[in-house]
Design a protein around this motif. Structure first.
Motif, PDB file in Angstrom:
ATOM      1  N   VAL A   1      -1.716   5.005  -1.674  1.00  0.00           N
ATOM      2  CA  VAL A   1      -1.599   3.928  -2.668  1.00  0.00           C
ATOM      3  C   VAL A   1      -2.821   3.914  -3.579  1.00  0.00           C
ATOM      4  O   VAL A   1      -2.693   3.730  -4.794  1.00  0.00           O
TER       5      VAL A   1
ATOM      6  N   VAL B   1      -1.813   5.526   4.430  1.00  0.00           N
ATOM      7  CA  VAL B   1      -1.110   4.705   3.436  1.00  0.00           C
ATOM      8  C   VAL B   1      -2.084   4.249   2.349  1.00  0.00           C
ATOM      9  O   VAL B   1      -1.777   4.319   1.157  1.00  0.00           O
TER      10      VAL B   1
ATOM     11  N   ARG C   1       4.132   1.893   4.810  1.00  0.00           N
ATOM     12  CA  ARG C   1       3.821   1.298   3.512  1.00  0.00           C
ATOM     13  C   ARG C   1       4.653   0.036   3.305  1.00  0.00           C
ATOM     14  O   ARG C   1       4.130  -0.998   2.879  1.00  0.00           O
TER      15      ARG C   1
END
Length: 190
Positions: free
Chosen positions: A59, A55, A14
């Motif tokens: 998110v 990731v 990330r």
């Protein structure tokens, strides 16, 4: 141990993806940052693209949760206004540089159509359920809830993509949000 290893790799990726972008993030650097090996990355995610998918899912899910929290903090208890506010909040999150790069630029570029991502499908199901309730309550026109949910989520996502990719995101955001609100008003029963 498995969850800890996955968590370390996702956290390191990330940071690397946000700072450098997917293409420029080196696997050896991000695995070293996590204190792990390339083998751990391959074992848990298959490859760098699999790690990006993890990731992006994280998110994107956080974006949906943040949009939901913004709506809760707004104080409105009107389900219709909450639905609009959630879409508007989602587009506003496109101002966040990490979200811009990971979810709105690199995600579609390397993972393909966002409407096929599991995190987006989760949002779709939530929107569909809210719409079904609004239709049943007589607030929204009698339309197919899945079709309307796909259009609403697609509009919010595309507005966020537009904001993120524009040269002037703060100027584009109010235009996108106004158009989103106007589009949504077409679903209301007269």
């Amino acid at each position: 141990m498995i969850d800890e290893t996955r968590g370390k790799l996702i956290a390191a990726a990330r940071k690397a993806f946000a700072d450098k972008g997917f293409a420029d993030a080196a696997m050896d650097e991000l695995t070293a940052e996590a204190g792990l090996t390339r083998g751990a990355l391959y074992h848990h995610f298959g490859d760098k693209k699999g790690l990006l998918a993890a990731v992006v899912a994280l998110v994107d899910s956080e974006m949906a949760e943040r949009a939901h929290q913004i709506v809760q903090q707004s104080g409105t208890d009107d389900p219709w206004e909450q639905l609009i506010a959630e879409g508007v909040a989602y587009t506003e999150l496109a101002l966040d540089p990490e979200i811009q790069r990971i979810v709105l630029r690199d995600g579609p570029a390397y993972l393909g159509d966002p409407s096929l991502w599991p995190s987006q499908n989760s949002c779709l199901q939530t929107t569909q359920a809210k719409l079904a309730g609004l239709i049943e309550a007589g607030v929204v026109k009698n339309v197919d809830p899945e079709a309307a949910a796909r259009l609403i989520n697609g509009a919010a996502l595309n507005a966020a993509l537009w904001v993120a990719s524009s040269g002037q995101p703060k100027d584009v955001l109010p235009k996108a949000q106004q158009a989103f609100r106007e589009m949504m008003s077409g679903l209301l029963k007269p």
